[in-house]
Each structure stands twice: as structure tokens, then as C-alpha cells.
Motif scaffolding. Structure first.
Motif, PDB file in Angstrom:
ATOM      1  N   ARG A  27      26.521  -5.463  23.982  1.00 57.82           N
ATOM      2  CA  ARG A  27      26.014  -6.667  23.370  1.00 57.82           C
ATOM      3  C   ARG A  27      26.382  -6.888  21.902  1.00 57.82           C
ATOM      4  NH1 ARG A  27      22.385  -9.517  25.848  1.00 57.82           N
ATOM      5  NH2 ARG A  27      23.616 -11.075  24.790  1.00 57.82           N
ATOM      6  N   GLU A  31      29.507  -8.917  20.366  1.00 53.19           N
ATOM      7  CA  GLU A  31      29.440 -10.349  20.669  1.00 53.19           C
ATOM      8  C   GLU A  31      28.365 -11.045  19.817  1.00 53.19           C
ATOM      9  OE1 GLU A  31      27.759 -11.120  24.454  1.00 53.19           O
ATOM     10  OE2 GLU A  31      28.029 -13.292  24.325  1.00 53.19           O
ATOM     11  N   TYR A  75      25.664 -26.416  25.169  1.00 56.68           N
ATOM     12  CA  TYR A  75      25.330 -24.998  25.327  1.00 56.68           C
ATOM     13  C   TYR A  75      26.494 -24.145  24.860  1.00 56.68           C
ATOM     14  CZ  TYR A  75      21.796 -27.162  28.159  1.00 56.68           C
ATOM     15  OH  TYR A  75      20.770 -27.963  28.579  1.00 56.68           O
ATOM     16  N   ARG A 133      20.869 -21.830  24.413  1.00 59.97           N
ATOM     17  CA  ARG A 133      21.349 -20.609  25.061  1.00 59.97           C
ATOM     18  C   ARG A 133      22.622 -20.083  24.408  1.00 59.97           C
ATOM     19  NH1 ARG A 133      20.438 -23.874  29.533  1.00 59.97           N
ATOM     20  NH2 ARG A 133      22.626 -23.837  30.078  1.00 59.97           N
ATOM     21  N   GLN A 147      24.284 -17.201  22.332  1.00 67.55           N
ATOM     22  CA  GLN A 147      23.917 -15.797  22.196  1.00 67.55           C
ATOM     23  C   GLN A 147      24.017 -15.293  20.763  1.00 67.55           C
ATOM     24  OE1 GLN A 147      22.815 -13.539  24.455  1.00 67.55           O
ATOM     25  NE2 GLN A 147      22.789 -14.947  26.180  1.00 67.55           N
ATOM     26  N   TYR A 176      18.289 -14.959  19.830  1.00 66.87           N
ATOM     27  CA  TYR A 176      18.160 -15.337  21.231  1.00 66.87           C
ATOM     28  C   TYR A 176      18.193 -14.104  22.127  1.00 66.87           C
ATOM     29  CZ  TYR A 176      19.006 -17.600  25.722  1.00 66.87           C
ATOM     30  OH  TYR A 176      18.921 -17.995  27.020  1.00 66.87           O
ATOM     31  N   TYR A 190      14.937 -12.346  21.933  1.00 67.13           N
ATOM     32  CA  TYR A 190      13.910 -13.040  22.712  1.00 67.13           C
ATOM     33  C   TYR A 190      14.094 -12.770  24.209  1.00 67.13           C
ATOM     34  CZ  TYR A 190      11.041 -16.765  24.612  1.00 67.13           C
ATOM     35  OH  TYR A 190      10.102 -17.471  25.311  1.00 67.13           O
ATOM     36  N   GLN A 191      15.347 -12.805  24.659  1.00 68.90           N
ATOM     37  CA  GLN A 191      15.602 -12.527  26.070  1.00 68.90           C
ATOM     38  C   GLN A 191      15.164 -11.120  26.443  1.00 68.90           C
ATOM     39  OE1 GLN A 191      19.789 -13.504  26.805  1.00 68.90           O
ATOM     40  NE2 GLN A 191      19.070 -14.912  28.368  1.00 68.90           N
ATOM     41  N   GLN A 192      15.472 -10.168  25.561  1.00 67.51           N
ATOM     42  CA  GLN A 192      15.072  -8.785  25.852  1.00 67.51           C
ATOM     43  C   GLN A 192      13.549  -8.679  25.911  1.00 67.51           C
ATOM     44  OE1 GLN A 192      16.928  -6.245  26.607  1.00 67.51           O
ATOM     45  NE2 GLN A 192      18.961  -6.959  26.082  1.00 67.51           N
ATOM     46  N   GLN A 230       5.986 -11.412  29.176  1.00 69.14           N
ATOM     47  CA  GLN A 230       5.405 -11.311  27.841  1.00 69.14           C
ATOM     48  C   GLN A 230       3.901 -11.129  27.901  1.00 69.14           C
ATOM     49  OE1 GLN A 230       6.753 -14.598  25.432  1.00 69.14           O
ATOM     50  NE2 GLN A 230       7.312 -13.196  23.803  1.00 69.14           N
ATOM     51  N   ASN A 252      19.934 -18.508  34.051  1.00 71.47           N
ATOM     52  CA  ASN A 252      20.417 -17.521  33.088  1.00 71.47           C
ATOM     53  C   ASN A 252      19.736 -16.173  33.286  1.00 71.47           C
ATOM     54  OD1 ASN A 252      17.941 -17.579  31.874  1.00 71.47           O
ATOM     55  ND2 ASN A 252      18.623 -18.632  30.027  1.00 71.47           N
ATOM     56  N   GLY A 282      17.776 -14.433  31.680  1.00 71.41           N
ATOM     57  CA  GLY A 282      16.389 -14.230  31.292  1.00 71.41           C
ATOM     58  C   GLY A 282      15.406 -14.709  32.353  1.00 71.41           C
ATOM     59  N   MET A 292      17.855  -4.943  35.483  1.00 66.67           N
ATOM     60  CA  MET A 292      18.264  -5.482  34.186  1.00 66.67           C
ATOM     61  C   MET A 292      19.594  -4.868  33.739  1.00 66.67           C
ATOM     62  SD  MET A 292      16.244  -7.799  33.223  1.00 66.67           S
ATOM     63  CE  MET A 292      16.905  -7.999  31.573  1.00 66.67           C
ATOM     64  N   GLU A 320      23.011  -6.918  33.082  1.00 68.28           N
ATOM     65  CA  GLU A 320      23.717  -6.847  31.809  1.00 68.28           C
ATOM     66  C   GLU A 320      25.148  -6.375  32.012  1.00 68.28           C
ATOM     67  OE1 GLU A 320      21.681  -4.565  28.701  1.00 68.28           O
ATOM     68  OE2 GLU A 320      20.327  -6.281  28.567  1.00 68.28           O
ATOM     69  N   ARG A 324      24.618 -13.938  31.358  1.00 70.03           N
ATOM     70  CA  ARG A 324      23.949 -14.191  30.089  1.00 70.03           C
ATOM     71  C   ARG A 324      22.786 -15.128  30.289  1.00 70.03           C
ATOM     72  NH1 ARG A 324      25.874 -10.310  28.828  1.00 70.03           N
ATOM     73  NH2 ARG A 324      27.434  -9.835  27.250  1.00 70.03           N
TER      74      ARG A 324
END
Lengths: 529, 326
Positions: free
Chosen positions: A51, A54, A139, A220, A222, A226, A229-231, B52, B150, B152, B317, B321, B326
Motif C-alpha cells: 500500500r 501508492e 473518482y 474513493r 486512495q 482514505y 478509514y477503509q482499514q 466500526q 469497493n 471497504g 481482507m 488486498e 481497492r
């Protein structure tokens, strides 16, 4: 120990106060550092190989791109309204600041709507270029770039305009008397003179870009925020989110150090003499038309069209009777929280800004840097750190608005500090020293001499913090007391369900409430009051 | 007023039942309003993302203001169960009402409705016979014709978990890389955007939760879209079904009221309302689903116990990944 060294020393009451504040503000960072370093090596390795390159590339290019375009747009606008007299100039002067009232996530949504495949703009484009023509997807880098630029250029504009109005007129007149053209005057004399303001503006914009979560999430794109937040929303542990946050803070820190170094090199005080207002050059027909077109374009893209759409949607929601109730309490909650947070921030920020400007010892600068970390630490992560702190150690305060106010302080104090610090820096320390030599105590010399001079800058700081707190999202989502919704939370809840007609009324309300505050920014030249 | 808002929320109102909900307010609030009307128990709602909220519950521990956790992903419910956040419930007849696969082993969470992760296709662009399995979506011939959620998205994560539990990691990874390449830029944050893209012919195929198709059809009855019931042949895995569900928190001081909410939602009226609002399948086989949906008996679903979704989350996950989604 002399009185002077005592005041500057590590154990002075002022320093201890600053230390306490800086520690509180930096607490989330300690927490994130702790959880990042207690993560397994495998997590680091995975992130590093999949990750981080990027994200780093995207974040840095976005910051550079937005910085460049906001600089061009902001300086151009400021130059036009301060140096040229054209029809409507007085209106444009404040209208250009209005985009600050629009939350980034609202603007992002509006552009996803405008730029979608088969949407409005594409149809227009195809009408001109043929049926196969495509516009860029929102996007993407382009989308994020556009939205962020439109959302942040007023920061540069405001600071550049204030600085341009303050530039001692004699310099520009001397340049022109020596035969310089207007362009040469701008690039060789005025711009270098207002460089500290431009750097401060760029600093605000860059920090905003790397820390914003709403716009990049909706688009969206990356970036670090972001991805973090996704993690956080898809994993059961925060190891990856913490590591990415820590890296983001480290990069921001490098940037901060660079900025500070740059500012040290270019510090100006107004030398004596009075400042005369420059009378702008009257414009003919064609330049007026061109300038108006430029103003209209920027204003329309950043404010006019979005607000028109919001009004349209609100009207539609009203007509089908789908307007929710409870708006009064959302308004009250938003305004009360943001107002309280901004006011407390001024009180706690003053000693930090003062110490760092007047006694820039290593410790005092460190406190200030500590406070700045809160701005880049992603909102969701900082909020989580506070949640843990309060539930583990102060459970009786957990679930109150107090936690949320602290979260706002941590996140937005830096934006205010920036303005407070430059206000204090513009006051020549000689004045304070004169007051002191006439027997004033440190505190009373600050209150009676310095404060009246910096009041304008402090009001700007309050406004900036109030504005950002009104629009804040991630911390509010996580830390709001049960049953305590703000306008921003309402927008998010409706918008994330794609109910854009229902998201429009609270969005419009946020804009309406913040408008008068934004207008205060333009009302006078606060920096010089 | 300032003092009022600063005071702990527990002092504010007459002790309402606090529900943390991973499900959209618009869908759940009307049902809770009926509950309040029938039982006189006021309810306070806090909505957010399922994962969350479970993370938040973990951090809050015994200090949580919540009494009930309600969510749209069985995996997060099982996760809450593993963290000992949920109380085992004794409800009479629950074993007969709710099938085993849709509740925790000790009834600490209970499924309320079922949702199918399914392919939506544009009826004027795609011949449905070309696709018999969800895995066919990875076929390069669909390049540029597919829309996906996506990385997420909780639906995507649950779906991928089920596929990899049945087919193994190698096949799943190839599938993910295939749909990543086919989707190109058509990666969306919301299922409703995917349905919209398919209906407008921007793409021919999309991966969504089934009810988005019917929600869209309710607003646009003539839209050329339909669900594709894949993997139904003998030996194939069946459709992927996830559940919304509910659990009562260990630290609740209002066990009786919380339990009556569970009982209300699992009752015939509750089931009907709860599933009808969102066009989902009622968890009780004896309660009829919306007539617009394919009858529940007309298709088979993958036999992966939903409780396994929690343990599968992390490997899933990593898989997602690694495949570059994405």
C-alpha cells in the motif's frame, strides 16, 4: 536567576501551561505511536509492499497539485480585486470567500453527480465533441484535485489579499516609477513581499488536503486518510490504521519543519511610516468583461452551482414531504459545539503562539509542533484514541459533549494557531518591550498592548476553527453522545444511504449558518485592525 | 443548556433503550417506533458502520451506553460474541423459529432477515444463459462490462469469505483478480450506484445485495434489470446469503426491555415489518417474503455457517488486498 531567564525557562508558569496543553493535544499521537509499534512486523511488511508507495505517491501529488492551483487562483483573484477597479469588484471581494462555507464532502458529492457518466457535463461535452467523447471520472486524481482546489483556494485568496493591502505602497510606486510593468511589479516586488502570507496559506491548504477525509472517501481516491478509514471500517484491529496514521504524521512533520525553516528566513515587520490604501486602477470595458468572466467561473464552480443544486434538492425533498424534523436541535448542537470549541481553543492557544513567537526556544517550538500534530492525525484515529482514553480512565466523562469538544480542539487548534502566530509576529516586539520597560507586568503588557493589536488575527483564528468544527465529520460520528446529532452527522447519514435529497437540507443549513461567519472574514482587513 | 448537553446522556432522558445500529436509520427507525408504541419503551438510536460499531463496543467495554447491537452482517455479530460482548438469550421456541445457521450457538445473537449477494444484469445487453456461476464474472469477455463494490464494502467481504470457504483461496484469488480487471473504473461505494449503472446500460453486470434491485424497480418499474440466480446446479455452491441480526449486550442494565425488543423483532408482525421495509427474506421460514422476490424455496444458498464469517474476516481482507481490489 534573573527575572527574564525565569520567564523564558522551562519551569515558568506559562511554559508549564503550554507543556500541559501540548501534551494533551499530542496524546492521540502517543496512542497511535504505541499501537503502531506494538503491531506485528508482518503488518508493517504487508503495508510497505502493498500500500504505502501508492498512498504516498497519491497523497504527495494531490497536495502539490492542489497547492499549485490554489496558489495561482488565489493570488490572481487577490491581485485583481486589490489592484484593479472594475464593475462589481466590491461584491466579488467577499463573494469569492463563500466557498469556505461548503463542507468538502458536500462539494465532492455534488461533483460526482455533475461528472458522472451520462451526467450533465458529459452530455454537454458530447454535444460539442461528438457522441464518443468522454470526460474524466470524478473518482480519480482529477476529481479529488478539482474538488480540493475549489474547496481551499479562498484560504490563499484571503491571506494574499490581506497581505497585498498591507504592502507598503511606496515599494510598488518606486518600482513603477523606475519603469516596471504591472506584471514585473507583481512578480518582483509584491509577491516576494507577501511571501510569508503565501507560505502560511499553502501550509493551511496542504494540511487540509492531507488530513481531509470526507472528499477523498466519497471520491474513493486512495490517499492516506482514505486508506486509513477503509482499514478502520473493515478490520477488527487498528494496527494497520495506526501504522498508516503514524507515517502520515511523520511526513507532515517533515513538511512542518520545512515550512518553519522557510518562515524563519523570511520574516518581515512593517517598518515605520503609515500605510496608504492603494487606489485600484480603473478598468475599461474589455478587461472588466474578462475579469467578470473569470470571477464568475471560479465562483460558479465553487459555490454557485453547488448551492443551486442543494436548493433544488431541498425543494424537492420539501415537496414530497420528506423533510425530517428535529432540525432546530441539529442546528443548536452544531453551533454550540463549534462555538465552544473555538472559544476554548483561543484561550489555550494564546500561550503557545505567544511563547513560540517571542521566545522561540527549542522547548517552546516543540510545544507548538506538538499541537500541530493534531491537525494531520486523521480524525477517525484521533477520535478513537480519545474514546480509549476516556473509557479507560475517565468513564464518568465518556458519552458527554466534552469529549467531542476536546476532539475538535485537538484537530482544529493548529488552524487557529497559524493565524494567531502570524498576528503576534506582525506586532513588533519593541512595543511590548516598551510597555515592559515602563513597568508593566508581562501579563498586563500582553493584555493591554499586544492583545488589542492582534485582536483581528485572533478573530480570524476563531472563525477558521468554528468553520472547520461545524463541518467536522469523523470525530463527531464516533464520539457524539447517543441521541445527539449535528448537521454534519445528518448529512453523512443521509448521503451515505444515497438519499441526496434528504442530505441537501442539512447541507444547506450548514452553509447558511457559516455564511455570516465567513463574511466576517472579509468585512474588514482584520490583520491590521 | 450547555450543562445539559455536557451531562452524561444517561441523565438526560427517562432511560431509553439504547440501540447501536449498523443498519440505516431510515430502515430501522419506523420499526422501532412501532415497538415503542406497543410497549411504551422509548428507544434511542445510534447508527454507524457495523464493523466500526463493534470496534467501538469493544473499546467502550463496560462503560458502553448501548443495550442492544443490531447489524447487517452476521460476521460482526459473531465477532461481538467472541469478544464476550453479547449475552446468551433464552427465548422460548427460538430453536424452532430461527434456523441454526442464522443464530449463534448459544443464541447470543439472532438473525432477523436474510439478504442475498447476487448478480444484477441488464436484460437488453446480457444473455443470462452465459453465466451460470458467480465465478464466471472473472471471464475476460466481461471486460469493461462489470460493476463491483469497493474493497471497504462489508457485503463484498462477507461474499468473498463464503466463496473462499467453499472454493479455497486459489480459486477465490483468481476470481478477485478477474473481476478487478473486468470492472476497470466501475468500482462503486454503494450497491444502489451499481444497480443504477446496470439499469442505465453503463455496464451489463453488477454484484449487489438483492434488495437494491427491487428498491430500484419499485421506483423505475420499467428498468431493464433482473437478478441472476447462479450456482444452482448439483454440486455448485448456491447463492451467498448473509443475515441482519441482533444481540443484547452483556453490560446492559435493561435486560428485560432489550429482550422484549428481540422478541418483538422475531415475532410475526416484527418479521413482516422488518423484512418488508427493505425487501429482505424474513428469517422465519413460515413468514412470507415480498411477492416481488423470487420465493425463498426457489433457490439454494451456500452452506457456510454465518458464524464463520468472523474468523474468515482477516484472511479474506488479506486476500482482497493481495488481489489489488481497492
Amino acid at each position: 536567576m534573573t527575572a527574564r531567564s525565569w520567564r523564558q525557562g522551562f519551569f515558568s508558569p506559562l511554559s508549564l501551561f503550554a507543556l500541559t496543553i501540548a501534551c494533551t493535544l499530542a496524546f492521540p499521537l502517543f496512542y497511535v505511536g504505541y499501537s503502531a509499534f506494538s503491531a506485528k512486523g508482518a503488518v508493517w511488511q504487508r503495508l510497505w509492499s502493498t500500500r504505502i508507495p501508492e498512498l504516498l505517491f497519491n497523497t504527495v501529488t494531490l497536495a502539490i497539485g492542489v497547492g499549485a492551483t490554489t496558489l495561482i487562483i488565489g493570488v490572481a483573484l487577490a491581485w485583481f480585486v486589490t489592484r484593479y477597479d472594475f464593475w462589481g469588484r466590491r461584491v466579488w471581494e467577499w463573494a469569492i470567500v463563500l466557498p469556505l462555507a461548503i463542507p468538502s464532502y458536500v462539494l465532492a458529492y455534488i461533483y460526482t453527480y455533475l461528472l458522472e457518466t451520462g451526467g450533465f457535463i458529459e452530455q454537454g461535452w458530447q454535444w460539442m465533441m461528438g457522441a464518443e467523447a468522454r470526460i474524466f471520472s470524478p473518482y480519480s486524481f482529477g476529481g479529488a484535485w478539482l474538488v480540493m482546489t475549489l474547496n481551499t483556494f479562498p484560504y490563499i485568496y484571503l491571506l494574499a489579499r490581506a497581505a497585498l493591502q498591507n504592502v507598503n505602497l511606496s515599494f510598488e510606486e518606486a518600482a513603477q516609477a523606475l519603469g516596471a510593468t504591472r506584471w514585473q511589479t507583481l512578480t518582483r516586488v509584491s509577491l516576494p513581499l507577501i511571501r510569508p502570507s503565501l507560505v502560511a496559506g499553502l501550509f493551511l491548504v496542504t494540511l487540509y488536503v492531507v488530513s481531509d477525509f470526507g472528499a477523498v472517501s466519497l471520491l474513493r481516491f486512495q490517499t492516506f486518510t482514505y486508506a486509513i478509514y477503509q482499514q478502520m471500517t473493515s478490520r477488527y484491529d487498528y494496527a494497520a490504521a495506526s501504522i498508516l496514521s503514524l507515517l502520515l504524521v511523520v511526513f507532515a512533520f517533515l513538511f512542518l519543519i520545512a515550512e518553519r525553516w522557510f518562515r524563519q528566513r523570511s520574516r518581515f515587520f512593517q517598518t515605520g511610516g503609515h500605510i496608504r490604501m492603494k487606489s485600484p486602477k480603473p478598468c475599461g470595458m474589455l478587461p472588466t468583461l474578462l475579469l467578470t468572466a473569470f470571477m464568475l467561473m471560479v465562483f460558479g464552480a465553487a459555490f454557485g452551482i453547488p448551492v443551486f443544486l442543494l436548493i433544488h434538492w431541498t425543494w424537492a425533498a420539501w415537496n414530497v414531504g420528506e423533510m425530517g424534523s428535529g432540525f432546530l436541535s441539529y442546528i443548536w448542537n452544531s453551533a454550540m459545539l463549534s462555538g465552544t470549541a473555538a472559544s476554548i481553543a483561543i484561550v489555550v492557544g494564546t500561550p503557545l503562539a505567544f511563547l513560540a513567537s517571542r521566545y522561540p526556544t527549542r522547548f517552546n517550538l516543540l510545544y507548538l509542533q506538538g499541537a500541530y500534530t493534531g491537525y494531520v492525525l486523521p480524525g477517525p484515529v484521533a477520535a478513537l484514541a480519545l474514546l480509549t482514553l476516556f473509557t479507560q480512565n475517565l468513564p464518568f466523562l465518556y458519552g458527554t459533549a466534552l469529549v467531542l469538544i476536546l476532539a475538535y480542539l485537538i484537530h482544529f487548534l493548529p488552524a487557529g494557531l497559524q493565524a494567531m502566530e502570524s498576528a503576534i509576529q506582525q506586532v513588533n516586539p519593541n512595543i511590548e518591550e516598551a510597555a515592559r520597560s515602563l513597568g508593566r507586568h508581562a501579563l498586563s503588557s500582553f493584555w493591554q498592548v499586544t492583545f488589542p493589536l492582534v485582536r483581528g488575527g485572533f478573530i480570524v483564528a476563531w472563525i477558521l476553527m468554528f468553520l472547520q468544527a461545524m463541518k467536522e465529520l469523523p470525530a463527531t460520528l464516533l464520539l457524539r453522545p447517543v441521541g445527539f446529532d449535528t448537521l454534519s452527522v445528518r448529512i453523512w447519514l443521509e448521503a451515505s444511504e444515497e438519499l441526496y435529497q434528504l442530505a441537501a437540507p442539512p447541507a444547506l443549513l450548514i452553509i447558511l449558518i457559516t455564511l455570516p461567519v465567513v463574511l466576517l472574514l472579509t468585512k474588514k482587513n482584520w490583520q491590521t485592525t | 443548556m450547555l450543562i445539559l448537553t455536557l451531562a452524561p446522556s444517561s441523565l438526560l432522558a427517562a432511560e431509553p433503550l439504547v440501540v447501536y445500529s449498523g443498519r440505516a436509520e431510515r430502515l430501522i427507525k419506523p420499526v422501532l417506533d412501532v415497538f415503542t408504541k406497543e410497549t411504551n419503551i422509548p428507544v434511542q438510536l445510534l447508527t454507524g458502520s457495523s464493523t466500526q460499531l463493534v470496534n467501538r463496543l469493544e473499546a467502550e467495554g463496560p462503560h458502553t451506553p448501548a443495550d442492544v447491537y443490531l447489524t447487517n452482517d452476521a460476521g460482526t455479530l459473531e465477532r461481538a460474541h467472541e469478544l464476550r460482548l453479547l449475552k446468551p438469550l433464552q427465548i422460548e421456541g427460538i430453536e424452532q423459529m430461527v434456523p441454526q445457521a442464522f443464530r449463534a450457538a448459544d443464541n447470543s445473537w439472532i438473525g432477523l432477515s436474510g439478504r442475498v449477494w447476487i448478480i444484477v444484469y441488464n436484460t437488453s445487453m446480457i444473455n443470462p444463459e452465459q453465466i451460470t456461476s458467480i465465478l464466471d464474472l472473472a471471464n475476460p469477455k466481461w471486460k469493461g462490462k462489470l460493476a463491483i463494490p469497493n474493497a471497504g464494502s462489508e457485503y463484498l467481504q462477507a461474499g468473498v469469505s463464503v466463496i473462499s470457504a467453499v472454493q479455497g483461496e486459489t480459486i477465490t484469488e483468481a476470481f478477485l483478480k478477474g473481476i478487478r480487471d473486468n470492472a476497470e473504473n466501475s468500482v462503486y461505494g454503494q450497491s444502489s450506484q451499481i444497480v443504477d449503472a446496470v439499469a442505465k446500460g453503463k455496464v451489463g453486470l453488477g454484484l449487489v445485495n438483492h434488495y437494491y434491485i427491487y428498491r430500484y424497480l419499485a421506483d423505475h418499474p420499467k428498468a431493464p434489470i433482473a437478478p441472476l440466480l447462479t450456482d444452482q446446479k448439483k454440486g455448485e455452491m448456491g447463492l451467498i446469503m448473509n443475515a441482519t441480526g441482533i444481540g443484547v449486550l452483556t453490560h446492559t442494565k435493561r435486560l428485560k426491555e432489550a429482550k422484549s425488543l428481540v422478541q418483538f423483532l422475531i415475532s410475526r408482525t416484527g418479521q413482516q415489518m422488518f423484512s418488508e421495509r427493505n425487501k429482505e427474506y424474513p428469517i422465519r421460514p413460515t413468514v412470507k417474503a415480498d411477492p416481488a422476490l423470487p420465493p425463498r424455496k426457489s433457490f439454494r444458498v451456500a452452506q457456510v455457517p454465518l458464524a464463520r464469517l468472523a474468523e474468515l474476516r482477516e484472511p479474506t481482507m488479506l486476500l482482497i488486498e493481495r488481489s489489488g481490489l481497492r
